[in-house]
Motif scaffolding. Structure first.
Motif, PDB file in Angstrom:
ATOM      1  N   THR A  97     109.028   5.394  30.579  1.00  0.00           N
ATOM      2  CA  THR A  97     108.075   5.518  31.686  1.00  0.00           C
ATOM      3  C   THR A  97     107.347   6.863  31.663  1.00  0.00           C
ATOM      4  N   ARG A  98     107.733   7.729  30.760  1.00  0.00           N
ATOM      5  CA  ARG A  98     107.136   9.065  30.686  1.00  0.00           C
ATOM      6  C   ARG A  98     105.829   9.035  29.900  1.00  0.00           C
ATOM      7  N   THR A  99     104.904   9.850  30.307  1.00  0.00           N
ATOM      8  CA  THR A  99     103.589   9.899  29.654  1.00  0.00           C
ATOM      9  C   THR A  99     103.703  10.261  28.177  1.00  0.00           C
ATOM     10  N   TRP A 100     104.526  11.261  27.840  1.00  0.00           N
ATOM     11  CA  TRP A 100     104.656  11.685  26.447  1.00  0.00           C
ATOM     12  C   TRP A 100     105.121  10.529  25.563  1.00  0.00           C
ATOM     13  N   PHE A 101     106.044   9.711  26.092  1.00  0.00           N
ATOM     14  CA  PHE A 101     106.568   8.584  25.333  1.00  0.00           C
ATOM     15  C   PHE A 101     105.482   7.521  25.134  1.00  0.00           C
TER      16      PHE A 101
END
Length: 126
Positions: A97-101
């Motif tokens: 759910t993280r932007t970087w991922f």
């Protein structure tokens, strides 16, 4: 031997060695849990994907040797990044759910699919 084939052999070997971590998740799950792994199945996914991506690199390197460097680099980065993205999910399922991922996932899929389409075009034109 083409550089893509060499890198593919390294990735295939890495995937094979990661099989030991998969075995550990089945034989000593308490040890894996103590290491902070919350989703051991993600390690299995990474193991299988490293093996598959390694075989893809070997196949492309043998089928279309001498690809332009930029195209080979795109394929290598994509085929290493794809399976690697399973590993953070083993420790933190919420990483997805993280932007970087999410950004890395899009980059990875773009490099892999775009690079392989490019390799197919180069192979067909030659």
């Amino acid at each position: 031997m083409d550089v893509l084939t060499r890198i593919g052999l390294v990735e295939l070997a890495f995937g094979a060695v990661l099989g030991w971590a998969v075995a550990a998740t089945m034989i000593t799950p308490q040890l894996v849990e103590r290491a902070g792994v919350r989703k051991p199945r993600r390690i299995l996914q990474a193991h299988l994907d490293y093996v598959i991506m390694g075989i893809i690199l070997i196949a492309v390197g043998l089928a279309v040797p001498g690809l332009p460097t930029w195209l080979a680099a795109a394929i290598v980065v994509g085929t290493w990044l794809n399976p690697t993205l399973f590993l953070p999910l083993a420790w933190s399922p919420r990483a997805a759910t993280r932007t970087w991922f999410q950004v890395l996932s899009v980059v990875s899929f773009t490099l892999t699919s775009g690079g392989l389409v490019g390799a197919a075009v180069v192979g067909l034109v030659r």
